[in-house]
Write a protein that holds these residues in place. Structure first.
Motif, PDB file in Angstrom:
ATOM      1  N   ALA A   1       0.827  -1.214   0.000  1.00  0.00           N
ATOM      2  CA  ALA A   1       0.000   0.000   0.000  1.00  0.00           C
ATOM      3  C   ALA A   1       0.855   1.256   0.000  1.00  0.00           C
ATOM      4  O   ALA A   1       0.448   2.304  -0.490  1.00  0.00           O
ATOM      5  N   ASP A   2       2.082   1.139   0.538  1.00  0.00           N
ATOM      6  CA  ASP A   2       2.957   2.310   0.656  1.00  0.00           C
ATOM      7  C   ASP A   2       4.038   2.383  -0.416  1.00  0.00           C
ATOM      8  O   ASP A   2       4.548   3.458  -0.721  1.00  0.00           O
ATOM      9  N   GLN A   3       4.458   1.223  -0.897  1.00  0.00           N
ATOM     10  CA  GLN A   3       5.631   1.171  -1.778  1.00  0.00           C
ATOM     11  C   GLN A   3       5.302   0.389  -3.050  1.00  0.00           C
ATOM     12  O   GLN A   3       4.356  -0.392  -3.076  1.00  0.00           O
ATOM     13  N   THR A   4       6.149   0.581  -4.046  1.00  0.00           N
ATOM     14  CA  THR A   4       6.038  -0.271  -5.237  1.00  0.00           C
ATOM     15  C   THR A   4       6.653  -1.629  -4.905  1.00  0.00           C
ATOM     16  O   THR A   4       7.831  -1.702  -4.521  1.00  0.00           O
ATOM     17  N   VAL A   5       5.877  -2.666  -5.006  1.00  0.00           N
ATOM     18  CA  VAL A   5       6.373  -4.014  -4.686  1.00  0.00           C
ATOM     19  C   VAL A   5       6.203  -4.908  -5.913  1.00  0.00           C
ATOM     20  O   VAL A   5       5.099  -5.032  -6.456  1.00  0.00           O
ATOM     21  N   ASN A   6       7.280  -5.483  -6.352  1.00  0.00           N
ATOM     22  CA  ASN A   6       7.233  -6.445  -7.451  1.00  0.00           C
ATOM     23  C   ASN A   6       7.640  -7.815  -6.934  1.00  0.00           C
ATOM     24  O   ASN A   6       8.410  -7.926  -5.977  1.00  0.00           O
ATOM     25  N   TYR A   7       7.114  -8.834  -7.576  1.00  0.00           N
ATOM     26  CA  TYR A   7       7.466 -10.208  -7.212  1.00  0.00           C
ATOM     27  C   TYR A   7       8.179 -10.888  -8.368  1.00  0.00           C
ATOM     28  O   TYR A   7       7.905 -10.583  -9.540  1.00  0.00           O
ATOM     29  N   TRP A   8       9.114 -11.765  -8.015  1.00  0.00           N
ATOM     30  CA  TRP A   8       9.693 -12.650  -9.037  1.00  0.00           C
ATOM     31  C   TRP A   8       8.639 -13.711  -9.307  1.00  0.00           C
ATOM     32  O   TRP A   8       8.345 -14.541  -8.447  1.00  0.00           O
TER      33      TRP A   8
END
Lengths: 235, 491
Positions: free
Chosen positions: A109-116
């Motif tokens: 909700a706060d940061q850009t999060v990407n997953y492998w």
């Protein structure tokens, strides 16, 4: 193409050695002594933890010991301290094991999060790693003797996840602290032989990337992460 | 340039190396620093002599059964979906590698440090390919590349002969605008190389150890460039000397520990990686994995007194203790493989005609043998090379050969030997100079010195004066005999 020029090449070597090929089955290598197994074998788990901390901090690695309940806050503080995302996280059941699913939602909700992602293509996953400010992964082992974390590649956790992000954090349970590389390698060999591990890459990572190539002055972060953090979770 | 790194004769190389004061100082500093780190790391491990025996036993077993281990390794690479090419010569290896790059439609090649690719002179071959860029990604190799492909001078620290100002000048040509602080320059190199890594389609790496029972390879680096080279490009080409095998990960782990402690005084290198052909479901790593196994005359050592040199794990510890390497540096040897290991290996790989002087570039102090983690008797192998050159190949021609024959005759005949002793003082008088008397030599017995000696004596007087031998009547034996006759006390 698969194997080319082999027999002629190997016959020549056998001729030079003055012995026929295919002797190994009756002459396997026998380990001369048990030093690898005996070294640090007398250490208690508490002593191994203390040794792991000492050797990690000397690398230098930032080293934390936390209770499971403290882990979400520590990760949030870490992300803030390192300047936020983009984050790169593995696709793994470990988040649920450590009760981090709520943290995953809150940090997204706060940061850009990407997953492998196992079902993403090569370019997509590498792009996520390329732009990542922070990479977080779960280690298989922490080696007390050298302050090393070990990780194995799988569809949810590629090789580049450990090398392309600027900052890297590795989570390892306290029960996975072992004396040295000997124990970790023995486990990997056993898992592979049993068919439980099918990985193309196993990495032993001992602190941040570094080089002494200019006047032998040690500098960090030539290629891999600029800094490394280990979090030992009491289990 | 391949195995040979210079076209100059040996003496000219040494003279040039002696003039390079910075290289000389940096090698001395490196040797001294590494001595402390290495010995501390070994002492901390404990039982180092038994570890050496363990390492030796692994490497000797692999070399003794090398065809079987290579067969097992190549079978397992194939099982994982990879390819193995056995190359007898550098030309065969280069042709194969260039063909793979063409097949892969490679345009951007990234390389991690590999002595064997330098042996192939692969960079030059790659430069000749149209539409193909090549980048050495080890920081030291990158510096050498950007300095018009300067030659390496150390196995572990290839750019040891360059100072920060030289690196600064090189980087300024690439657009660097900062100061000469190594940390700042390293950050610039990181950014410069990262951009090229991300567009790379072929990665070329060396191989510290190939794991026979699983068909994967083991890489040890501190920078992590090899890990990027085996992660990002779709194709990976591994180039290895044929002897770089271990039976399993278990033995690789032992060797990794010994290598790191011996090479850089670390417990493990920052990155110890076991990797191979991508497994189904994974999205990075090599989809196409190739291993080139190179002989290039290594097999000439098999079955001979030089077989033990193939145990070498390229830690460079023998360079870091060698007094000759300290004086002449890597470039003085004129071989890609300098120092004691190079003085043994280079004549095997490149022949005595090209590298015949190197076994003589040693004081035979045996410091190399003492430090070798896998117990290679390096100084004994240097002596064996000398025996081969002088006795079996009869390579000592001309005046040197004549002098050795005269010495041989003189020392094997009691009469001739006594005559030589009797006339040595007189015989050397044409080369004798009286040194001026000073406060420091006032009480010395003999101020007569030979400052420029004849023939082989010149090898000594090139670097220091030789005191003139005493007159026959002043020889100790003569004096003693005379003294006893007079009834003196022998005490």
């Amino acid at each position: 193409m698969t194997i080319q020029n082999r027999d002629k090449f190997l016959d020549h070597l056998a001729e030079r050695l003055g012995q026929p090929r295919h002797q190994l089955a009756t002459h396997p290598y026998q380990q001369l002594n048990d030093l690898p197994q005996q070294t640090l074998s007398d250490k208690t788990p508490a002593e191994l933890l203390a040794l792991a901390r000492k050797n990690s901090e000397a690398l230098p690695v930032t080293f934390y010991e936390v209770a499971p309940v403290e882990l979400p806050q520590l990760l949030t503080d870490y992300v803030t301290d390192k300047g936020g995302g983009p984050l790169l996280l593995p696709t793994t059941s470990h988040f649920a094991d450590y009760q981090l699913t709520d943290w995953q939602k809150s940090i997204a909700a706060d940061q850009t999060v990407n997953y492998w992602l196992p079902d993403a293509d090569r370019a997509t996953n590498l792009k996520a790693a390329e732009i990542a400010n922070i990479g977080i992964s779960f280690a298989d082992f922490l080696l007390a003797e050298s302050g090393t974390v070990t990780v194995s590649t799988n569809p949810g956790q590629g090789r580049a996840l450990h090398f392309l992000p600027i900052h890297y954090l590795s989570i390892v349970p306290r029960s996975r602290i072992v004396a040295r590389s000997t124990q970790a390698v023995a486990w990997y060999e056993k898992e592979q032989a049993a068919g439980c591990l099918d990985s193309s890459a196993i990495h032993f990572i001992t602190g941040p990337s570094n080089s002494g190539d200019i006047e032998m002055q040690l500098v960090t972060g030539v290629h891999g992460p600029l800094d490394v953090t280990y979090v030992v979770v009491d289990d | 340039m391949g195995l040979s790194t210079s076209t100059l004769p040996f003496k000219e190389r040494i003279a040039a190396a002696a003039k390079d004061k910075f290289a000389h100082a940096s090698i001395a500093k490196a040797q001294d620093t590494q001595y402390t780190k290495r010995e501390n790391a070994r002492a901390e491990l404990g039982n180092w002599q038994d570890w050496r025996k363990l390492g030796q036993s692994i490497r000797q077993h692999v070399i003794q059964y090398l065809p079987d281990y290579l067969e097992e390794f190549s079978d397992n690479v194939e099982k994982r979906g990879g390819n193995v090419f056995f190359a007898q010569t550098t030309d065969e290896a280069n042709d194969f590698i260039l063909n793979v790059i063409k097949q892969q439609q490679g345009h951007h090649v990234v390389k991690s440090k590999s002595m064997v690719t330098a042996e192939l002179d692969l960079d030059k071959k790659l430069q000749a390919l149209p539409d193909v860029s090549i980048l050495e990604t080890d920081l030291a190799e990158f510096i050498l590349q950007e300095d018009d492909w300067d030659e390496p001078s150390h196995i572990v620290f290839p750019a040891i002969h360059k100072d920060r100002n030289q690196v600064h000048t090189i980087f300024k040509k690439l657009g660097y605008e900062g100061d000469n602080d190594p940390e700042h320059m390293a950050r610039f190199a990181r950014k410069y190389m990262r951009e090229r890594f991300l567009e790379a389609d072929v990665g070329i790496t060396g191989c510290n150890f190939a794991i026979a029972d699983s068909g994967i390879i083991n890489l040890d680096t501190n920078e992590g460039n090899a890990d990027l080279a085996d992660s990002i490009p779709k194709a990976q080409i591994v180039v290895m000397g044929m002897e770089r095998l271990v039976p399993s990960m278990k033995e690789a782990e032992i060797m990794d520990n010994m290598l790191a402690r011996s090479a850089v005084g670390q417990k493990l290198t920052t990155y110890v990686t076991f990797e191979g052909q991508q497994t189904p479901g994974e999205t990075d790593g090599p989809e196409n994995f190739y291993v080139v196994v190179l002989d290039n005359n290594r097999s000439k050592a098999l079955g001979t007194e030089f077989q033990e040199i193939l145990q070498c794990i390229r830690c460079g510890a023998c360079l870091n203790v060698c007094p000759v390497y300290r004086q002449i540096g890597g470039h003085g040897y004129g071989s890609l493989y300098p120092g004691p290991v190079g003085a043994v290996l280079s004549p095997i790989l490149g022949g005595y005609e090209q590298f015949g002087e190197l076994p003589f570039a040693s004081s035979l102090c045996a410091a190399c043998t003492e430090t070798c983690p896998v117990l290679i008797p390096l100084h004994n192998l240097l002596i064996k090379h000398r025996e081969v050159e002088t006795d079996r190949l009869n390579m000592m021609h001309g005046f040197t050969d004549f002098q050795m024959k005269v010495v041989g005759k003189g020392t094997s005949s009691p009469f001739m030997f006594k005559m030589a002793l009797r006339f040595k003082h007189f015989g050397l008088s044409p080369w004798t100079h009286q040194k001026p008397v000073t406060a420091t030599n006032f009480f010395e017995y003999n101020n007569s010195m030979i400052t420029k000696g004849p023939g082989m004596v010149g090898g000594w007087t090139d670097v220091r004066d030789l005191p003139v031998p005493p007159k026959h009547r002043d020889d100790f034996r003569v004096w003693f005999k005379h003294h006893k006759k007079q009834g003196g006390d022998a005490k």
